[in-house]
Design an enzyme around this catalytic site. Sequence first.
Site, PDB file in Angstrom:
ATOM      1  CB  SER A   1      -1.315  14.550  35.874  1.00 21.46           C
ATOM      2  OG  SER A   1      -1.666  13.720  36.943  1.00 21.46           O
TER       3      SER A   1
ATOM      4  CG  ASN B   1       2.090  18.068  36.989  1.00 21.23           C
ATOM      5  OD1 ASN B   1       1.644  19.144  37.384  1.00 21.23           O
ATOM      6  ND2 ASN B   1       1.310  17.065  36.635  1.00 21.23           N
TER       7      ASN B   1
ATOM      8  CD  GLU C   1       2.602  19.534  30.304  1.00 20.58           C
ATOM      9  OE1 GLU C   1       3.819  19.709  30.383  1.00 20.58           O
ATOM     10  OE2 GLU C   1       1.957  18.912  31.173  1.00 20.58           O
TER      11      GLU C   1
ATOM     12  CG  HIS D   1      -1.300  16.901  31.598  1.00 20.96           C
ATOM     13  ND1 HIS D   1      -0.288  17.566  32.231  1.00 20.96           N
ATOM     14  CD2 HIS D   1      -2.210  16.629  32.553  1.00 20.96           C
ATOM     15  CE1 HIS D   1      -0.573  17.691  33.512  1.00 20.96           C
ATOM     16  NE2 HIS D   1      -1.738  17.122  33.732  1.00 20.96           N
TER      17      HIS D   1
END
Length: 710
Positions: free
Chosen positions: A429, A500, A462, A450
Site C-alpha cells: 500500500s 492513499n 488499484e 492494491h
Amino acid sequence: MSQQEKTFSLEIREDNIGVLTMDVPGETMNTLRAEFADEISALIKDIKANADLQGLVIISGKKDSFVAGADITMIDACETAADAEKLSLEGHRVMGELEALNIPVVAAIHGPCLGGGLELALACHIRVCTESTKTVLGVPEVMLGLLPGSGGTQRLPRLIGVAKSLDLMLTGKQIRGKQALKMGLVDDVVPETVLLEVAVKLAKKGKIQRKLKLDLVGKLLETNKLGRNIMFDQAKKQTLSKTRGNYPAPEAILEVVKLGQEKGFEAGLKLEAKRFSELAMTSESAALRGIFFATTAMKKEDGVKGVKPKKVKKAVVLGGGLMGGGIANVTATKAKVPVRIKDIAPQGLLNAQKYTYDILNKKVKRRFMSKSEMQSQLAMITGTTEYTGVKNADIVIEAVFEDLKLKHQMVADIEANCNENTIFASNTSSLPITQIASEAKRPENVIGLHYFSPVDKMPLAEVIVHPGTSDQTISTTVEFARKQGKTPIVVKDGAGFYVNRILAPYMNEAARLVLEQEPIDVVDKALVDFGFPVGPVTLLDEVGIDVGAKIGPILTKELGSRFEAPAVFDKLLADDRKGRKNEKGFYLYGKKAKKGKKQVDESIYKLLNLKPEAKMAPKAIAERAVLLMLNEAARCLDEGILRSARDGDIGAIFGIGFPPFLGGPFHYMDSIGIAELVDKLERHQEKYGERFAPCESLKAMAKEGKKFYN
Ligand SMILES: C[C@H](O)CC(=O)SCCNC(=O)CCNC(=O)[C@H](O)C(C)(C)COP(=O)(O)OP(=O)(O)OC[C@H]1O[C@@H](n2cnc3c(N)ncnc32)[C@H](O)[C@@H]1OP(=O)(O)O
C-alpha cells in the site's frame, strides 16, 4: 417498423396459452423504453380480442436476462421533470392494462429482474423464477437516487407487506429466487430448463386468490393507522441516521408508500410519478447515474487498448495474513481460480483458509449455499510452506510485510520457482512498484495490485504500473481483478498511488483539527455528515495508527512537506495506541466500550495535552479536510497518476467511500466550480498555511474556465 425491429412477439400455443417474448433488438440486456409502450398496448388489445386465449406468459428472449429495469439512459435524457413524469405515467398505464387482463398473466423470470423489470412482473398475476444464480430480483432505483416509478411503491407493499417492501426499496438489495419465494415475491422457483413449462401450467391453473400474509409484528404494525405511523416514523428515523439528509430518494420512498397505504392505490401512483420526476432532476440522482454509466463502461475496457488479457488458470498468494486470506477468498469464490497460499508458518495457512471457511459457513447457515458447494470452493484453496505446486502459476500476489528487502526476496523466490510468464503482483500500500521491481530479472512481469480491507467487501483494486511493466501484464492483471469482483483502476506508480495519496492529507488535516482542540467525535461527525461512511479519526483507528505512521514519512519524502503529519504519532505509539487491532486508540474498544455506543477514549486528550472544545462549525471542519483531498486528486490527474477523472471518481468512491451523491472528487470539483474552488483553497492557504496552495493545474483550469467533465 419491420418484424425484426420489434421488441415483443406474441405466439399463441395450441393449448391457447399466449407466450409474449421480450427481446430488445441489438442489446445484451432487456430494458424498458418509452417507445415500447404503444407496442405493448397494441399487443394487449390483440390479446383482449382473442376470446380463445386461456392465459399469457411473459418471458425474455435473452439468454440470461429478464428485464434489468427502465433504460437508465432514457431517464438521463429527460430534460425536465415533466419529461420524467410522462415516463412514469406511461409505465403506469401499460402496467395497469396488463394487470387488468381477465386471463391469468404469468411472469417467467430468468436473469436480472430489476427496477421496472420487477414492476412489470408485479403487474402480472403470477410470478415464477429460476433458481439460477443469474436470477436476481430487486428494486435498486434508490441506488440511482430514484424511486420505483412504474407502480412498484404501490404493488410491492400490497404483495409482500410494507416492512419487507421498505427493506427492498430503501436498500436496493437484490435477492435470489429462494429468498423471493420465502418473502412471497414469487410463487414458485424452478430449474431453468422447465421455466416455460411451469409458467404455462400456472397460467392454466388460473389467477391466485391472494391474501397478504403477515407475521404477528406485521399484523400489529401494518393493519392499522397507529401501527403504520409508528412503523413509518421509525423507518424515517433510521433512514435519516444513515443518509444524514444527503439523499432525497429514501425519504421520498417512505412518503409515497405511506400515502398509498393511507389514501389508496391511485393516490399512491399519482404521488409516485410526481416524486419520481422530481428525483430524476436532482443533482444526487445525476451523480449516482453517472456512477452506473462509469462502472458499466469500465467493465468492458481492457487494461491496455487492443491487448487481450491472458486467462489466469492458477494463482498463488504469498502471505496468509488478513489481506492474503481475503485475496485467496475472492480468487477462489469469485474468480473461480484455484489458489495456493504460501506462508512460512502452517498457522498462517490455517488462518487464511479459515477466512474463507468463516464466510462460506455463514452462507451455508443462512441456506444461501449448499454444503457441497462450500466444500468445492474450499477445495480450491490449498497451502504450502515451501514453494511446491507453484511452478505453473499465472499470477502471484504478494501480501507479505511492508518491507522492501522482503519484497525483493519474494520477487527472487518467484522468479526461481515459477515460470517466465508468471506475473508478480504486489499488494503493497505504500512502497513504489518501481523499487520492488528494481532487482527483478523480469521487471516486465512486475505490477502492483492494491486491494482494500476487507478484501471480500471492498469493490476497488488499484492496478499500479511501473515504467517497465509490459502491456500484457497490465491487461491480464486488470481482467483478473475484475474476475475477482473488483472494479480495477490503472494508476501510474508513485508514492501512495492514488487512493492513499488523496486520503493522507485529509486524515492529517483531521488530526490537526484534533490538535487544535476540536473534539474527536465532533471532527468525525462533521465528515460523516458530509457523506463519508466513517469519520477520519475512526478510519485511522481501523486502518491502524502504526500503519498511518509508516505511510506518512514515505509520502513526505517522495511528494513534499504538504504531506507532513502533525507531530502526534510518536506520542500515540509510545503509549502503544495502534487502534482497533490492539483495542487501544482514539476510541474505546473491547470491555471498556459500552455496547452499541461509540465512545472517545478520553484519556487520549490527557496524553496529547488537550482540552477539547467544539469551536468550529461542522461544515468548516469538513471543508478543511476535503479541500486538501480535492487538491491532491487534481494533482494526481495532472501528473498522470490517474488515466482519467472518471477513474479518480470511481477510485475515491469505491476505495474510501467518498460520498457517492457528490459523484466523486472530480465531479464535486466541477459542481463547486474550479474558480470558486481555487478561491476557497487560497483563502485556506492564507489562514492555515501552504499545504492549501491550489495546484497549478487547478489554477490554469480556473483561468481558462475549464471543467473536468464536459
Ligand atoms: C421506472 C423504474 O422504476 C426506474 C428503473 O427501473 S431504473 C433502473 C433500475 N435498474 C437498475 O438499476 C439495474 C442496472 N443494471 C445493473 O445493475 C446491471 O447491469 C445488472 C446487474 C443488471 C447486470 O450486470 P452485468 O451482468 O455486469 O452486466 P452490465 O455490463 O452491467 O450490463 C450489460 C448491458 O446492459 C446495460 N444495462 C443494464 N441495465 C440497464 C438499465 N437499467 N438501463 C440501461 N442499460 C442497462 C448496460 O449498460 C450494459 O450495456 P452494454 O452492453 O451496451 O455496455
